[in-house]
Design a protein around this motif. Structure first.
Motif, PDB file in Angstrom:
ATOM      1  N   ARG A  73       1.058  -1.388   0.182  1.00  0.00           N
ATOM      2  CA  ARG A  73      -0.034   0.278   0.305  1.00  0.00           C
ATOM      3  C   ARG A  73       0.664   1.283   0.048  1.00  0.00           C
ATOM      4  N   HIS A 106     -13.857   6.977  -4.893  1.00  0.00           N
ATOM      5  CA  HIS A 106     -14.075   6.920  -3.832  1.00  0.00           C
ATOM      6  C   HIS A 106     -15.390   6.376  -3.499  1.00  0.00           C
ATOM      7  N   THR A 130     -15.897   3.123  -5.490  1.00  0.00           N
ATOM      8  CA  THR A 130     -15.621   1.393  -4.619  1.00  0.00           C
ATOM      9  C   THR A 130     -16.180   1.626  -3.779  1.00  0.00           C
ATOM     10  N   GLY A 131     -16.499   2.771  -3.080  1.00  0.00           N
ATOM     11  CA  GLY A 131     -17.663   2.239  -1.449  1.00  0.00           C
ATOM     12  C   GLY A 131     -18.606   1.095  -1.735  1.00  0.00           C
ATOM     13  N   PHE A 166     -12.621  -4.621   7.058  1.00  0.00           N
ATOM     14  CA  PHE A 166     -12.714  -3.798   5.447  1.00  0.00           C
ATOM     15  C   PHE A 166     -13.678  -2.911   5.350  1.00  0.00           C
ATOM     16  N   SER A 167     -15.491  -3.244   6.022  1.00  0.00           N
ATOM     17  CA  SER A 167     -15.968  -1.950   5.637  1.00  0.00           C
ATOM     18  C   SER A 167     -16.056  -1.147   6.734  1.00  0.00           C
ATOM     19  N   GLN A 201     -13.418   0.094   8.160  1.00  0.00           N
ATOM     20  CA  GLN A 201     -12.401   0.515   7.018  1.00  0.00           C
ATOM     21  C   GLN A 201     -11.948   1.577   6.767  1.00  0.00           C
ATOM     22  N   ARG A 202     -12.923   0.718   5.219  1.00  0.00           N
ATOM     23  CA  ARG A 202     -12.858   2.038   4.241  1.00  0.00           C
ATOM     24  C   ARG A 202     -14.315   2.983   3.912  1.00  0.00           C
ATOM     25  N   ILE A 256     -12.818   8.772   8.309  1.00  0.00           N
ATOM     26  CA  ILE A 256     -12.496   8.744   6.724  1.00  0.00           C
ATOM     27  C   ILE A 256     -12.963   9.816   5.827  1.00  0.00           C
TER      28      ILE A 256
END
Lengths: 259, 661
Positions: A123, B250, B253-254, B424-425, B427-428, B434
């Motif tokens: 990353r 972003h 992608t989400g 994952f959910s 963090q992203r 964010i």
């Protein structure tokens, strides 16, 4: 100063045609050398042999004290030589940013495993690649930045494609930059702008540059030294003024006058 | 868009718009297609399948669509962006009717021909039953009149479509399409509605599995309304696709992530609602999806046209067979499936290198031909006497044990998956702070889906427990599907991660221009081998599961047709796009069926290859980017339109006019 690139007795024949014939050439660090000559003089073949896309029949190419004849193009790029192409050859269906990111291939290391696992190192490297790509593109002002990042390269205008090609070559982080007719097909204003840009490539980025060029104003304005090729061999070299008054050069371009 | 639709002008001038040659061409197309469909036996075979109670069967449908659709096409003219749209009017109807009339005429001649001359020697399908079907059992005279009148009427109806405005058109076509779909997919629909309490199934279908009239009208009304609503939404705010494409990266992608999670959840929930036949089909779909994803890396990303992909499928199957079967000729030991997997990976990687190395310097057509040869060589090696002591020759290897996994492994995997999805959910998408922040709606959706998956996985894990072995018998298609789906998710994950990585970009560059890629520092030899190996490993997983499911392997299961179907499914679905490959697998393998496996439409069994071919040709002509393309590939294949749009918006050529800085 030691020469960055020295070429001795380079020869390449296609069948009976000697595209390059015992050519000697050298370029010092930080120099800008123009290679000129009539069509078919072997200028592009000259570039192709340096970058390993064509293997010469004979001769030596010494880059940074290393003979690079016989190396793969990718290895030569890794050593620090990058080029553009006469007929723009971008990766048309990749975005502007991807075109630049992919050019950093030889400067980065993370392989498939770290990509699949998404390791921190991977990353970090991705972020670096992206940042460096944006940095390279910002060299061209706002032309290739902003919303253009995510546009496929084929949607760019002709002049921007040429600029993107130069950017892509820059992104491989070379020491020596080979530009093959960078102003071909551009209008006078764009040509003028590009002339300034070639100068900036040296002064700001520190590249050593060989440029093949047909536009004599560009040649006059950018080059420290001009090398004239005809029939694959060097017929003259020197400053623009020396070369432009050389009778042999005039003859090569215009032909011999009937006596 | 309102002013774009000119009011239909009636009267003579409209006929100047009528292109008689085009009408005649399409009219004869109608005739030829209808005769073709009859001659090859489609009408007769399909007539056994009643679609709409009591009289419309699939055979009728096979004929009816032709004048309807082609009657529309007969007067279709492309609207160029920025140009005045072609005028619409009575000429559209007349043109359609005329084309239908010509087509009906051809059919009438055909009826007269087969009434009077026996063609059965050449065309075995031209039977008395066909004649009866075509003239509705009322003699040739009736048939001739019916064909001509029917053709003209249907063609005219097709032409009427031009006069309707966009929304009405969308409503009618969506209604019709869904009525046909629901009547065709009776099998899967009955499975699904069984879950709903009440006699829904009896209300929908009669005893022959044909849709009832009332149900058909209700379905038509419902979907016509939905079609109308979507269309007007599209007019207001653009298609869903363009809405998503217009989102910042972003956010996009989400949305993609949430959709992927949702699909995975659905994939695990679906089999419990379906019967065993549909689950069997689903398992086959999963198998081909797995291979499709692998081939998508090789062709879609790296641009290496590999037509011998089945070889890797075979290697996976044989590796499992040799290692796990007690009756494999050479190797007595019986390894558990899990232990065989690393060996399968090694074998596949080796096969990838074996195929990849000789073709390193080849590209395009040459590569295709050589890999085609390799595919056949693999099959012939497995069938050969030379390797018979290891692989059993034509007799293959039998009694491969079912896939068996320790229960704790499954439970652990489920728990790990739950944690991964949640993390994952979080963090992203969910975690506050964010940058840049996802929209609140997306946050909520992500939280909901992640919670659902986490709870589902934990419940499933507690059900499975940790003691003993879990055996996935080939006769339990539901479990087989789960196994296949698990591997397909892994394959999709790998493709997704590689796509946006250094390796994936190198592959793309190589696809675009190999020489330049090399000049930009990419070692194409390594990159190509990597692509072959990755593709090979994914295909070998497919093979391994296939062997464990069937319980035996024979060389002839690995014929060229498998490679072709995998290729066709990624082309039809959308090359270079993971959801596209999934859609391709569902449509092609799920509905039409795999090389030897039946699909949902069992009636199509005999015509499968014909329909594959027709579909492929149609897609190549009309939608080369596939059903669900990546946005980029859609652009690439419609470059001219993109350029035209850019020109109209004044974007292109902008740089030239910009003042020099």
């Amino acid at each position: 100063m030691a020469a960055m690139l020295t070429i001795d007795g380079l020869t390449k024949a296609f069948g009976g045609l000697h595209a390059i014939d015992h050519l000697d050439f050298h370029i010092d660090k930080n120099e800008i050398v123009s290679v000129i000559g009539p069509n078919g003089a072997g200028k592009t073949t000259f570039f192709n042999t340096i970058t390993g896309m064509i293997r010469p029949d004979d001769g030596q190419i010494i880059f940074e004290e290393l003979d690079i004849v016989g190396l793969d193009p990718s290895e030569i790029t890794r050593l620090g030589i990058a080029r553009t192409f006469q007929n723009v050859r971008l990766f048309p269906n990749m975005t502007v940013l991807e075109n630049i990111m992919v050019a950093q291939h030889s400067r980065t290391r993370r392989g498939a495993w770290s990509a699949i696992l998404g390791t921190p190192a991977f990353r970090r490297e991705e972020v670096e690649i992206r940042q460096r790509a944006e940095e390279v593109l910002s060299f061209f002002g706002t032309r290739l930045t902003g919303y253009r990042f995510d546009q496929p390269a084929f949607t760019l205008s002709y002049a921007n494609r040429r600029r993107l090609e130069i950017a892509r070559a820059m992104a491989t982080q070379p020491d020596l930059l080979l530009l093959d007719e960078p102003t071909a097909g551009m209008n006078p204003r764009e040509t003028l702008e590009l002339t300034g840009l070639i100068g900036r490539l040296r002064s700001e980025k520190g590249f050593t540059i060989v440029v093949i060029e047909h536009d004599m104003r560009v040649v006059r304005d950018v080059s420290d030294r001009v090398v004239v090729l005809d029939h694959g061999s060097r017929i003259a070299q020197g400053t623009y003024h020396e070369v432009s008054s050389n009778p042999e050069v005039i003859e090569a371009y215009l032909g011999k006058t009937q006596e | 868009m309102a002013e774009a639709i000119a009011p239909p002008r009636l009267g003579v001038p409209a006929f100047e718009q009528l292109n008689t040659r085009r009408v005649a061409t399409w009219g004869s197309f109608i005739g030829i297609t209808a005769v073709f469909v009859s001659i090859i036996g489609m009408v007769e075979t399909f007539s056994d399948r009643l679609l709409l109670d009591p009289f419309l069967d699939l055979g009728d449908l096979a004929l009816i669509w032709i004048p309807l659709v082609l009657g529309y096409t007969a007067t279709y003219r492309e609207t160029l962006e920025g140009m005045e749209p072609p005028r619409k009017g009575i000429h559209n109807i007349v043109g359609g009717a005329a084309a239908g009339l010509i087509g009906g005429g051809v059919m009438a001649l055909f009826i007269l021909l087969i009434e009077n001359v026996t063609l059965r020697d050449i065309f075995p399908n031209v039977s008395p039953e066909l004649i009866d079907l075509l003239n509705f059992g009322h003699g040739a005279g009736f048939g001739v009149v019916a064909m001509i009148v029917g053709g003209a009427v249907l063609g005219g109806v097709g032409g009427v479509f031009h006069l309707l405005d966009q929304s009405t058109r969308a409503a009618i076509s969506s209604g019709l399409l869904w009525v046909i779909t629901i009547s065709l997919l009776e099998l899967i629909v009955t499975d699904l509605v069984e879950e709903i309490p009440g006699p829904v199934e009896d209300w929908l279908y009669n005893n022959d599995g044909a849709l009832r009239w009332g149900a058909a009208i209700a379905i038509f009304a419902l979907f016509a309304f939905i079609g109308y609503a979507t269309r007007s939404r599209k007019d207001r705010s653009g298609s869903l696709r363009s809405t998503i494409a217009a989102m910042p990266e972003h956010q996009r992608t989400g949305v993609g992530l949430v959709a992927a999670f949702l699909l995975i959840g659905l994939g695990f929930a679906l089999p419990s609602m379906l019967g065993s036949f549909t689950n069997e089909i689903l398992a086959t779909v999963g198998l081909f999806l797995l291979m499709g994803l692998g081939l998508n890396i090789v062709i879609g990303l790296a641009g290496l046209l590999d037509l011998g992909y089945v070889a890797f499928f075979a290697v996976g199957a044989y590796a499992v067979a040799v290692l796990t079967s007690p009756s494999s000729p050479k190797f007595d030991a019986t390894w558990p499936f899990i232990l065989a997997i690393p060996a399968v990976i090694l074998a596949a990687a080796f096969a990838g290198v074996m195929v990849g190395t000789p073709v390193i310097r080849m590209r395009g057509d040459y590569l295709a031909i050589v890999t085609l040869g390799f595919g056949e060589i693999a099959r012939i090696l497995f069938i050969s006497d030379w390797l018979k002591p290891t692989f059993g020759g034509a007799q293959g290897i039998l009694s491969i044990p079912s896939l068996a996994v320790w229960r704790w492994v499954i439970s652990l995997t489920l728990l790990v998956a739950a944690v991964m999805v949640a993390r994952f959910s979080w963090q992203r998408l969910i975690r506050p702070g964010i940058e840049p922040a996802p929209s609140p709606r997306l946050r909520a959706a992500a939280a909901g889906v992640a919670a659902l998956i986490a709870v589902g996985s934990v419940v499933a894990a507690t059900k499975i427990g940790i003691d003993g072995t879990f055996i996935v018998q080939g006769t339990q298609p539901k479990l087989v599907f789960y196994a296949v789906f698990f591997f397909a998710i892994i394959a999709a994950f790998i493709s997704w991660r590689l796509q946006d990585s250094r390796v994936g970009r190198a592959w793309m560059a190589m696809r675009e221009d190999e020489q330049v890629a090399e000049a930009m520092g990419i070692n194409t030899t390594t990159a190509k081998l990597m692509a072959f190996i990755t593709g090979a490993i994914l295909a070998s997983f497919g093979g391994a599961l296939f062997a464990a499911k069937i319980g035996s392997v024979f060389p002839n299961s690995f014929a060229l047709i498998v490679s072709i179907i995998v290729l066709v499914l990624i082309i039809v679905g959308g090359m270079g796009n993971i959801p596209g490959v999934a859609v391709g697998a569902l449509v092609l393998v799920g509905i039409l069926g795999g090389p030897t496996q039946p699909g949902l439409l069992r009636e199509f069994e005999g015509f499968k290859l014909l329909i594959y071919g027709a579909l492929l040709i149609y897609m190549m002509l009309k939608r080369p980017e596939g059903l669900l393309p990546s946005s980029r590939r859609a652009q690439e294949l419609h470059q001219e339109e993109v350029m035209q749009d850019a020109w109209l918006k004044g974007e292109a050529g902008q740089a030239e006019t910009e003042p020099a800085t």
